[in-house]
Design an enzyme around this catalytic site. Sequence first.
Site, PDB file in Angstrom:
ATOM      1  N   ARG A  77      -7.482  12.697   0.852  1.00 25.10           N
ATOM      2  CA  ARG A  77      -6.469  13.323   1.729  1.00 25.10           C
ATOM      3  C   ARG A  77      -5.051  12.890   1.365  1.00 25.10           C
ATOM      4  NH1 ARG A  77      -7.247   9.593   7.069  1.00 25.10           N
ATOM      5  NH2 ARG A  77      -9.380  10.348   7.062  1.00 25.10           N
ATOM      6  N   HIS A  78      -4.902  11.749   0.696  1.00 29.89           N
ATOM      7  CA  HIS A  78      -3.567  11.373   0.209  1.00 29.89           C
ATOM      8  C   HIS A  78      -3.635  11.021  -1.278  1.00 29.89           C
ATOM      9  CE1 HIS A  78      -5.210   7.526   1.497  1.00 29.89           C
ATOM     10  NE2 HIS A  78      -4.911   7.701   2.763  1.00 29.89           N
ATOM     11  N   GLY A  82       1.212  -1.761   4.295  1.00 23.39           N
ATOM     12  CA  GLY A  82       1.560  -0.401   3.905  1.00 23.39           C
ATOM     13  C   GLY A  82       2.468   0.298   4.894  1.00 23.39           C
ATOM     14  N   HIS A  83       1.901   0.683   6.027  1.00 22.53           N
ATOM     15  CA  HIS A  83       2.574   1.579   6.960  1.00 22.53           C
ATOM     16  C   HIS A  83       3.948   1.068   7.378  1.00 22.53           C
ATOM     17  CE1 HIS A  83       3.124   3.784  10.812  1.00 22.53           C
ATOM     18  NE2 HIS A  83       2.657   4.766  10.067  1.00 22.53           N
ATOM     19  N   ASP A 128      -0.181   4.492  -0.025  1.00 29.92           N
ATOM     20  CA  ASP A 128      -0.875   5.724   0.400  1.00 29.92           C
ATOM     21  C   ASP A 128       0.055   6.724   1.073  1.00 29.92           C
ATOM     22  OD1 ASP A 128      -3.188   4.512  -0.413  1.00 29.92           O
ATOM     23  OD2 ASP A 128      -3.984   4.169   1.586  1.00 29.92           O
ATOM     24  N   HIS A 129       0.968   6.201   1.916  1.00 29.74           N
ATOM     25  CA  HIS A 129       1.756   7.138   2.729  1.00 29.74           C
ATOM     26  C   HIS A 129       2.828   7.880   1.941  1.00 29.74           C
ATOM     27  CE1 HIS A 129      -0.569   6.304   6.131  1.00 29.74           C
ATOM     28  NE2 HIS A 129      -0.262   5.029   6.160  1.00 29.74           N
ATOM     29  N   HIS A 174      -3.565  -5.398   7.350  1.00 28.56           N
ATOM     30  CA  HIS A 174      -3.756  -4.276   8.277  1.00 28.56           C
ATOM     31  C   HIS A 174      -2.941  -4.489   9.548  1.00 28.56           C
ATOM     32  CE1 HIS A 174      -5.378  -0.687  10.082  1.00 28.56           C
ATOM     33  NE2 HIS A 174      -5.936  -0.414   8.924  1.00 28.56           N
ATOM     34  N   GLY A 175      -2.042  -3.542   9.783  1.00 20.20           N
ATOM     35  CA  GLY A 175      -1.248  -3.575  11.011  1.00 20.20           C
ATOM     36  C   GLY A 175      -0.104  -4.580  10.990  1.00 20.20           C
ATOM     37  N   ARG A 207      -9.607   7.708  -0.797  1.00 16.13           N
ATOM     38  CA  ARG A 207     -10.590   8.101   0.216  1.00 16.13           C
ATOM     39  C   ARG A 207     -11.488   9.194  -0.349  1.00 16.13           C
ATOM     40  NH1 ARG A 207      -8.886   6.095   5.405  1.00 16.13           N
ATOM     41  NH2 ARG A 207     -10.690   7.197   6.217  1.00 16.13           N
ATOM     42  N   GLU A 266     -10.706  -9.946   2.164  1.00 15.78           N
ATOM     43  CA  GLU A 266      -9.434  -9.646   2.824  1.00 15.78           C
ATOM     44  C   GLU A 266      -9.720  -9.646   4.320  1.00 15.78           C
ATOM     45  OE1 GLU A 266      -7.082  -6.285   1.461  1.00 15.78           O
ATOM     46  OE2 GLU A 266      -6.220  -6.036   3.462  1.00 15.78           O
ATOM     47  N   ASN A 274       0.849  -1.193   0.000  1.00 15.92           N
ATOM     48  CA  ASN A 274       0.000   0.000   0.000  1.00 15.92           C
ATOM     49  C   ASN A 274       0.891   1.252   0.000  1.00 15.92           C
ATOM     50  OD1 ASN A 274      -1.402   2.276   1.136  1.00 15.92           O
ATOM     51  ND2 ASN A 274      -3.103   0.896   1.522  1.00 15.92           N
ATOM     52  N   THR A 328      -7.008   5.732   9.958  1.00 12.50           N
ATOM     53  CA  THR A 328      -6.871   4.653   8.980  1.00 12.50           C
ATOM     54  C   THR A 328      -8.124   3.805   9.096  1.00 12.50           C
ATOM     55  OG1 THR A 328      -5.507   2.769   8.290  1.00 12.50           O
ATOM     56  CG2 THR A 328      -5.616   3.186  10.653  1.00 12.50           C
ATOM     57  N   THR A 329      -8.289   2.847   8.174  1.00 15.35           N
ATOM     58  CA  THR A 329      -9.481   2.002   8.211  1.00 15.35           C
ATOM     59  C   THR A 329      -9.529   1.290   9.561  1.00 15.35           C
ATOM     60  OG1 THR A 329      -9.049   1.631   5.884  1.00 15.35           O
ATOM     61  CG2 THR A 329     -10.734   0.267   6.895  1.00 15.35           C
ATOM     62  N   GLU A 345      -8.394   0.291  -2.903  1.00 12.71           N
ATOM     63  CA  GLU A 345      -9.245   0.244  -1.710  1.00 12.71           C
ATOM     64  C   GLU A 345     -10.228   1.391  -1.800  1.00 12.71           C
ATOM     65  OE1 GLU A 345      -6.904   0.533   1.780  1.00 12.71           O
ATOM     66  OE2 GLU A 345      -5.873  -1.338   1.401  1.00 12.71           O
ATOM     67  N   ARG A 358       3.206  18.889   1.885  1.00 12.86           N
ATOM     68  CA  ARG A 358       3.663  20.132   1.274  1.00 12.86           C
ATOM     69  C   ARG A 358       2.779  20.558   0.095  1.00 12.86           C
ATOM     70  NH1 ARG A 358       9.004  22.046   2.403  1.00 12.86           N
ATOM     71  NH2 ARG A 358       9.042  21.907   4.656  1.00 12.86           N
ATOM     72  N   HIS A 384      -5.557   3.530  -1.543  1.00 12.13           N
ATOM     73  CA  HIS A 384      -6.906   3.810  -1.032  1.00 12.13           C
ATOM     74  C   HIS A 384      -7.332   5.201  -1.488  1.00 12.13           C
ATOM     75  CE1 HIS A 384      -9.672   3.808   2.821  1.00 12.13           C
ATOM     76  NE2 HIS A 384     -10.332   4.139   1.722  1.00 12.13           N
TER      77      HIS A 384
HETATM   78  N1  PXP Z   1      -5.692  -3.634   3.882  1.00 15.04           N
HETATM   79  C1  PXP Z   1      -6.662  -2.683   3.980  1.00 15.04           C
HETATM   80  C2  PXP Z   1      -8.033  -3.034   3.531  1.00 15.04           C
HETATM   81  C3  PXP Z   1      -6.365  -1.392   4.462  1.00 15.04           C
HETATM   82  O1  PXP Z   1      -7.350  -0.476   4.554  1.00 15.04           O
HETATM   83  C4  PXP Z   1      -5.042  -1.088   4.822  1.00 15.04           C
HETATM   84  C5  PXP Z   1      -4.701   0.302   5.272  1.00 15.04           C
HETATM   85  O2  PXP Z   1      -4.893   1.212   4.234  1.00 15.04           O
HETATM   86  C6  PXP Z   1      -4.064  -2.090   4.694  1.00 15.04           C
HETATM   87  C7  PXP Z   1      -4.413  -3.351   4.240  1.00 15.04           C
HETATM   88  C8  PXP Z   1      -2.636  -1.831   5.058  1.00 15.04           C
HETATM   89  O3  PXP Z   1      -2.566  -1.603   6.426  1.00 15.04           O
HETATM   90  P1  PXP Z   1      -1.194  -1.110   7.059  1.00 15.04           P
HETATM   91  O4  PXP Z   1      -0.897   0.231   6.488  1.00 15.04           O
HETATM   92  O5  PXP Z   1      -1.466  -1.091   8.531  1.00 15.04           O
HETATM   93  O6  PXP Z   1      -0.153  -2.127   6.661  1.00 15.04           O
END
Ligand code: PXP
Length: 236
Positions: free
Chosen positions: A48-49, A212-213, A8-9, A190-191, A44, A150, A6, A99-100, A69, A17, A42
């Site tokens: 926002r990103h 992602g993160h 997004d970040h 996620h996480g 949104r 998922e 992911n 986040t979600t 997403e 900026r 994602h």
């Molecule tokens: N899967 C879904 C459906 C998500 O919404 C996210 C966060 O955008 C992720 C995976 C990735 O999560 P993380 O950034 O915590 O790895």
Amino acid sequence: MRLGVNIDHIATLREARGGLEPEPVFAALIVEASGADAIVAHLREDQRHIKDKDIFLLKEVVNTRLNLEMSITPAIIRVAAKVKPDQATLVPERRQELTTEGGLDVAQNQEKIRQAVKKLEGAGIEVSLFIDPVKKQIRAAKKTGARFIELHTGAYANAKNKAEENKCVRELKSAVNFAKGLGLRVFAGHGLNYNNVSRVSALAGIEELNIGHAIISRAVFAGLGRAVREMKDLIK
Ligand code: PXP
């Protein structure tokens, strides 16, 4: 097991900026060249990103799979139907959230989600539903016509102690088996991070993890020393 990354970040940093860098498309190319199997972003509602234009550009350059997403609001469904990502992962969305937060409540919103799945599948997009690892949601997901789910690994990632973590792993395992028994294809995410991923990647039946993160955070530290050295060389 495949890895979807992911990005997004990267866009979060760009928006800090409001300029042009770092460019998510460039990130996607590096992510793919480094072995990832899918690019996840994602879109949104508040953009926002990731923005509409990012998704259109990503669709042009991504060679693996683009997994978008998204919530099931009509405006976002219209964008998805135009972009035609390889996959759409439907997620719940609240504007205030960082986040979600939880999985989709498919059981409560089955008809609305079924309609969204139908529209997206009609546009040639594979649909996945991001849900908690519980039978009620998996059964409801199957009834919407989606072919993928998922599983939300957030509870596992946030477990406070070993006993809680073990319980979450057992729940994930039985959710995977239950979903496979219904003929659903299973992703998870996620996480997940460098410390906790191994217990999830060890679960048979999960095809792909979306992360992602942790990866973007690690990239900052993996690259920070070099970035400083390059600047120091330039100015000395
Ligand atoms: N899967 C879904 C459906 C998500 O919404 C996210 C966060 O955008 C992720 C995976 C990735 O999560 P993380 O950034 O915590 O790895």
